[in-house]
Motif scaffolding. Structure first.
Motif, PDB file in Angstrom:
ATOM      1  N   ILE A  77       0.845  -1.186   0.000  1.00 17.30           N
ATOM      2  CA  ILE A  77       0.000   0.000   0.000  1.00 17.30           C
ATOM      3  C   ILE A  77       0.886   1.242   0.000  1.00 17.30           C
ATOM      4  O   ILE A  77       1.708   1.433   0.894  1.00 17.30           O
ATOM      5  CB  ILE A  77      -0.934   0.005   1.228  1.00 17.30           C
ATOM      6  CG1 ILE A  77      -1.811  -1.245   1.246  1.00 17.30           C
ATOM      7  CG2 ILE A  77      -1.791   1.265   1.235  1.00 17.30           C
ATOM      8  CD1 ILE A  77      -2.735  -1.379   0.068  1.00 17.30           C
ATOM      9  N   LYS A  78       0.738   2.064  -1.012  1.00 22.42           N
ATOM     10  CA  LYS A  78       1.591   3.245  -1.154  1.00 22.42           C
ATOM     11  C   LYS A  78       0.995   4.480  -0.472  1.00 22.42           C
ATOM     12  O   LYS A  78       1.717   5.372  -0.056  1.00 22.42           O
ATOM     13  CB  LYS A  78       1.802   3.554  -2.641  1.00 22.42           C
ATOM     14  CG  LYS A  78       2.427   2.411  -3.435  1.00 22.42           C
ATOM     15  CD  LYS A  78       3.823   2.075  -2.943  1.00 22.42           C
ATOM     16  CE  LYS A  78       4.483   1.025  -3.821  1.00 22.42           C
ATOM     17  NZ  LYS A  78       5.808   0.611  -3.315  1.00 22.42           N
ATOM     18  N   ARG A  79      -0.308   4.553  -0.415  1.00 20.94           N
ATOM     19  CA  ARG A  79      -0.964   5.742   0.133  1.00 20.94           C
ATOM     20  C   ARG A  79      -1.209   5.591   1.638  1.00 20.94           C
ATOM     21  O   ARG A  79      -1.288   4.480   2.155  1.00 20.94           O
ATOM     22  CB  ARG A  79      -2.306   5.971  -0.565  1.00 20.94           C
ATOM     23  CG  ARG A  79      -2.238   6.073  -2.073  1.00 20.94           C
ATOM     24  CD  ARG A  79      -3.641   6.167  -2.641  1.00 20.94           C
ATOM     25  NE  ARG A  79      -3.641   6.064  -4.090  1.00 20.94           N
ATOM     26  CZ  ARG A  79      -4.745   5.998  -4.820  1.00 20.94           C
ATOM     27  NH1 ARG A  79      -5.932   6.023  -4.235  1.00 20.94           N
ATOM     28  NH2 ARG A  79      -4.672   5.897  -6.141  1.00 20.94           N
ATOM     29  N   PRO A  80      -1.375   6.712   2.343  1.00 24.94           N
ATOM     30  CA  PRO A  80      -1.782   6.636   3.754  1.00 24.94           C
ATOM     31  C   PRO A  80      -3.144   5.958   3.872  1.00 24.94           C
ATOM     32  O   PRO A  80      -3.985   6.066   2.974  1.00 24.94           O
ATOM     33  CB  PRO A  80      -1.857   8.104   4.181  1.00 24.94           C
ATOM     34  CG  PRO A  80      -1.068   8.858   3.173  1.00 24.94           C
ATOM     35  CD  PRO A  80      -1.196   8.103   1.888  1.00 24.94           C
ATOM     36  N   ILE A  81      -3.360   5.265   4.971  1.00 25.83           N
ATOM     37  CA  ILE A  81      -4.639   4.600   5.223  1.00 25.83           C
ATOM     38  C   ILE A  81      -5.590   5.591   5.880  1.00 25.83           C
ATOM     39  O   ILE A  81      -5.208   6.316   6.803  1.00 25.83           O
ATOM     40  CB  ILE A  81      -4.461   3.380   6.139  1.00 25.83           C
ATOM     41  CG1 ILE A  81      -3.324   2.484   5.640  1.00 25.83           C
ATOM     42  CG2 ILE A  81      -5.761   2.610   6.257  1.00 25.83           C
ATOM     43  CD1 ILE A  81      -3.520   1.939   4.258  1.00 25.83           C
ATOM     44  N   LEU A  82      -6.821   5.623   5.406  1.00 24.00           N
ATOM     45  CA  LEU A  82      -7.859   6.451   6.011  1.00 24.00           C
ATOM     46  C   LEU A  82      -9.020   5.549   6.390  1.00 24.00           C
ATOM     47  O   LEU A  82      -9.596   4.868   5.528  1.00 24.00           O
ATOM     48  CB  LEU A  82      -8.341   7.533   5.030  1.00 24.00           C
ATOM     49  CG  LEU A  82      -9.331   8.561   5.584  1.00 24.00           C
ATOM     50  CD1 LEU A  82      -8.671   9.410   6.680  1.00 24.00           C
ATOM     51  CD2 LEU A  82      -9.848   9.470   4.459  1.00 24.00           C
ATOM     52  N   LEU A  83      -9.327   5.500   7.680  1.00 20.83           N
ATOM     53  CA  LEU A  83     -10.416   4.643   8.159  1.00 20.83           C
ATOM     54  C   LEU A  83     -11.742   5.400   8.016  1.00 20.83           C
ATOM     55  O   LEU A  83     -11.897   6.502   8.534  1.00 20.83           O
ATOM     56  CB  LEU A  83     -10.180   4.233   9.613  1.00 20.83           C
ATOM     57  CG  LEU A  83     -10.961   3.010  10.108  1.00 20.83           C
ATOM     58  CD1 LEU A  83     -10.263   2.396  11.317  1.00 20.83           C
ATOM     59  CD2 LEU A  83     -12.398   3.345  10.462  1.00 20.83           C
ATOM     60  N   ILE A  84     -12.689   4.787   7.310  1.00 21.67           N
ATOM     61  CA  ILE A  84     -13.976   5.425   7.037  1.00 21.67           C
ATOM     62  C   ILE A  84     -15.009   4.957   8.053  1.00 21.67           C
ATOM     63  O   ILE A  84     -15.296   3.764   8.156  1.00 21.67           O
ATOM     64  CB  ILE A  84     -14.477   5.101   5.613  1.00 21.67           C
ATOM     65  CG1 ILE A  84     -13.342   5.256   4.583  1.00 21.67           C
ATOM     66  CG2 ILE A  84     -15.673   5.957   5.276  1.00 21.67           C
ATOM     67  CD1 ILE A  84     -12.749   6.643   4.515  1.00 21.67           C
ATOM     68  N   SER A  85     -15.562   5.896   8.838  1.00 21.52           N
ATOM     69  CA  SER A  85     -16.596   5.578   9.826  1.00 21.52           C
ATOM     70  C   SER A  85     -17.956   6.039   9.324  1.00 21.52           C
ATOM     71  O   SER A  85     -18.046   6.993   8.545  1.00 21.52           O
ATOM     72  CB  SER A  85     -16.283   6.259  11.161  1.00 21.52           C
ATOM     73  OG  SER A  85     -15.042   5.828  11.666  1.00 21.52           O
ATOM     74  N   GLN A  86     -19.004   5.373   9.798  1.00 25.30           N
ATOM     75  CA  GLN A  86     -20.349   5.650   9.289  1.00 25.30           C
ATOM     76  C   GLN A  86     -21.306   6.138  10.380  1.00 25.30           C
ATOM     77  O   GLN A  86     -22.483   5.796  10.403  1.00 25.30           O
ATOM     78  CB  GLN A  86     -20.901   4.408   8.578  1.00 25.30           C
ATOM     79  CG  GLN A  86     -20.063   4.023   7.365  1.00 25.30           C
ATOM     80  CD  GLN A  86     -20.471   2.710   6.750  1.00 25.30           C
ATOM     81  OE1 GLN A  86     -21.653   2.424   6.561  1.00 25.30           O
ATOM     82  NE2 GLN A  86     -19.494   1.881   6.427  1.00 25.30           N
ATOM     83  N   GLY A  87     -20.767   6.941  11.302  1.00 25.07           N
ATOM     84  CA  GLY A  87     -21.619   7.683  12.211  1.00 25.07           C
ATOM     85  C   GLY A  87     -22.123   6.980  13.444  1.00 25.07           C
ATOM     86  O   GLY A  87     -23.010   7.497  14.135  1.00 25.07           O
TER      87      GLY A  87
END
Length: 267
Positions: A77-87
């Motif tokens: 994985i080359k890009r930073p990881i972004l954790l997606i939350s759903q509220g």
């Protein structure tokens, strides 16, 4: 913020991504990680222990030289990881606690997706914003998907309607079988329970779940990692609607880390 380093303390509020162009340009910088599972009413496990297993699974998927060809695209994985939350509001156990802990264990920030106020006035208000760097409304993701393919959202909504109908039929069948097998209840009208169909809000949250995954994968240029937090997903949970996204080809099976499968690989 690179995976593995600790986020600095967040002083300013999350950046609200209102403009579609800014939304796209921001999200394309990251590899999106989405974690799905049951809430605290169904999942009473220690969130820290679940997070440890998930983090091990993620490292194996992303960085292990032993990954097979099916998951090879998820390594390096080359890009930073972004954790997606759903509220989800923060609870001591369940998906919100697990998601929060995984972000901390990985040392990454989160992007929060919430329903618009006309759909659920309290969803954004109750959402956990710990370590949240970006925030986006559901309607913006709908707009992003419609720009990509104007028929995508109608197809998704129709598929979720079909699945809801099947879910209600299964629930009705189980109810009828239960009533037939329980003579003490069947013969006592005073204690007879009424059939309760799937709540109306299921559709809103099923749409939120599948729209979020689809939009994040498109915005990132086809990258996505989806983790499930349980071995067996309840057939009557919002999480179970992930199968709709799979059937429509919005998410690939190779994007998904199965909690049970990865656990077995770690033994």
């Amino acid at each position: 913020q690179r995976e593995g380093s600790s986020p600095t303390m967040q002083i300013s509020p999350p950046k609200l991504l209102k403009d579609i162009a800014i939304l796209r340009s921001t999200l394309q910088q990251y590899h999106p990680l989405i974690i799905e599972g049951h809430g605290s009413s169904r999942d009473k496990r220690n969130a820290s222990l679940v997070s440890q297993r998930i983090v091990q699974s993620l490292h194996q998927r992303w960085y292990s030289s032993n990954s097979d060809s099916e998951t090879k695209s998820h390594r390096d994985i080359k890009r930073p990881i972004l954790l997606i939350s759903q509220g989800d509001p923060l609870e001591p156990t369940g998906i919100s606690a697990i998601t929060n802990q995984v972000a901390r264990d990985l040392g990454i920030y989160r992007c929060l997706v919430t329903l618009d106020e006309d759909i659920d006035p309290e969803h954004s208000i109750k959402a956990d914003r710990d370590n949240v760097q970006y925030e986006v409304k559901y309607s913006r993701l709908i707009e992003l998907l419609s720009e990509e393919d104007e028929g995508l959202v109608p197809r998704l909504e129709n598929a979720i309607d079909v699945e809801l109908k099947k879910m209600n039929e299964r629930k009705q069948q189980q109810y009828e079988e239960s009533m037939q097998n329980n003579n003490s209840i069947k013969n006592n009208e005073k204690h007879k329970t009424q059939f309760r169909p799937i709540a109306d809000w299921y559709k809103d949250y099923a749409m939120l779940q599948e729209v979020t995954k689809s939009a994040m994968k498109i915005a990132s240029g086809g990258e996505l990692t989806l983790v499930h937090t349980v071995d067996e997903i309840s057939d009557f949970s919002v999480t179970s609607f992930y199968r709709v996204g799979l059937e429509l080809g919005l998410v690939d099976r190779g994007d998904i880390i199965s909690y049970e499968a990865e656990r077995n690989n770690l033994l």
